[in-house]
Design a protein around this motif. Structure first.
Motif, short mmCIF file in Angstrom:
data_model
loop_
_atom_site.label_atom_id
_atom_site.label_comp_id
_atom_site.label_asym_id
_atom_site.label_seq_id
_atom_site.Cartn_x
_atom_site.Cartn_y
_atom_site.Cartn_z
N TRP A 109 -9.40 -21.30 -44.34
CA TRP A 109 -8.56 -21.85 -45.42
C TRP A 109 -9.34 -22.75 -46.35
O TRP A 109 -9.11 -22.75 -47.57
N SER B 251 -10.35 -21.76 -50.34
CA SER B 251 -9.64 -22.61 -51.31
C SER B 251 -10.22 -22.55 -52.72
O SER B 251 -9.45 -22.54 -53.70
N ALA C 293 -4.76 -21.42 -47.46
CA ALA C 293 -5.53 -21.44 -48.71
C ALA C 293 -4.63 -21.16 -49.91
O ALA C 293 -4.83 -21.73 -50.99
#
Length: 404
Positions: free
Chosen positions: A64, A68, A120
């Motif tokens: 995640w 991002s 994310a």
């Protein structure tokens, strides 16, 4: 930097976006941070140690945070709604597949990718959207939005522990996957794209950012703080159970971290707008580091469950201030152009910290038969995170009027 013509800042659409961001973060982090409740049941079923089992969460957090920048950049270009819908699909697919795995390493892929992509998509794009909607009250708006993380943490782990006792860890994944995806779709309907800065663009290039002292300082602090934070998120419930607490009580400690983080996010967000975001941001890391004295004291001297509760409370306040203020400090430092990408780039450091910290702590537990070395290493990383932020106080920041 003036905003492009269109909806005005601080409008009703901005408040709806704050609400959508709050729920989205509560869902994705409620699922992700509930892993401590799944830790022991999965380790028992697959016959794996602390190190191998904790890799599930480490891969998830790494995914995640590393994704991002991509999710943030896509949201900067097309808005948060399509990204959030993709996160809903990933959450459902990942948890439903994890409920069927026969070997733990398959869970590294299904859970790690599914939940990692969902976080994310449901975190950084929504934080950036809130930051783009507000100017005068940006820190408060962001603090309210990210307090959803605390609420999700509060509810997720105890709810997971209760459901696991009733239907097992596989059935609990099915429930979380279906309900979580439905809630994320609702958030996608509600969220609105903020006004775009005049001239577009994606902010400073990576090479230029790497030469900036504030970026390096923030990156180092985030890496070390993530190492410190995720060790108790994953390992504290098992430690509490080994110390005589029930599984539900151990999982509730993660929930207490969430409750305290809500207080830290909202209260410190308001304090920061009055007394300075950078100083309050630095203080948050100091609080996070000090918290580990409670856990280390309990390991060394024993004591009541209340000591672990105190640890969770202090850790949560520091963690809440860090997460609430970091996006606002990034916006103040580099402006809001390409804010989703900028926040995502900083958060890649947290992915590295999680990928290294959680399995290393698990390996230390397996090697030593206790949690002392793991807690000590996490505490030192928390102290290092505070030290890394000291340079921010000497940095030059973009004025708020220049950021929008």
């Amino acid at each position: 930097m003036a905003a492009a013509p269109g909806p005005e800042l601080d409008a009703a659409a901005g408040r709806r976006t704050v609400a959508a961001a709050f729920v989205s973060m509560a869902v994705v982090f409620g699922v992700a941070y509930s892993f401590g409740a799944f830790f022991v049941p999965m380790a028992v079923e697959f016959g794996t140690g602390s190190g191998a089992t904790s890799v599930v969460f480490a891969v998830t957090a790494f995914c995640w945070f590393q994704l991002s920048p991509l999710s943030g950049r896509i949201a900067d270009r097309v808005g948060p709604r399509p990204v959030l819908l993709a996160g809903a699909a990933a959450l459902a697919a990942g948890l439903l597949l994890t409920a069927t795995v026969g070997q733990l390493w398959v869970g590294y892929i299904t859970y790690g990718a599914g939940v990692g992509i969902a976080v994310a998509c449901g975190y950084v794009p929504l934080v950036a959207a809130v930051g783009g909607w507000f100017e005068r009250r940006r820190a408060v708006a962001m603090a309210i939005a990210v307090s959803g993380i605390g609420v999700g943490t509060l509810l997720g782990a105890p709810l997971a522990a209760t459901l696991i006792e009733a239907m097992g860890w596989r059935g609990t994944h099915v429930v979380f996957g279906v309900v979580g995806a439905v809630l994320l779709v609702g958030c996608a309907v509600l969220v609105r794209r903020p006004p775009q800065p005049a001239g577009g663009g994606s902010g400073p290039p990576l090479r230029a950012l790497a030469r900036m002292a504030p970026f390096r300082s923030m990156y180092a602090a985030t890496l070390l703080a993530a190492f410190a934070l995720f060790v108790p998120v994953v390992h504290l419930p098992a430690y509490a159970a080994a110390s005589g607490a029930s599984r539900v009580a151990g999982a509730a400690l993660v929930g207490i971290i969430g409750v305290a983080s809500v207080v830290g996010r909202v209260a410190l967000g308001a304090v920061a707008d009055r007394f300075g975001r950078v100083r309050t941001f630095q203080a948050s890391f100091a609080v996070l580091a000090v918290a580990f004295t409670f856990w280390l004291g309990h390991i060394a001297l024993g004591g009541p469950f209340a000591v672990l509760v105190a640890f969770a409370v202090v850790l949560g306040v520091g963690y809440g201030g860090w997460i609430a203020l970091q996006p606002a400090v990034i916006a103040d430092t580099f402006g809001v152009r390409g804010l989703g990408r900028l926040i995502g780039l900083v958060y890649t450091a947290a992915g590295i910290g999680a990928l290294l910290g959680v399995p290393v702590a698990g390996a230390l537990v397996d090697a030593t038969g206790g949690h002392g070395w793991a807690a000590g290493a996490a505490g030192l990383c928390g102290l290092g995170a505070f030290a890394a932020t000291i340079a921010l106080g000497r940095a030059d920041f973009v004025r708020e009027s220049d950021a929008l």
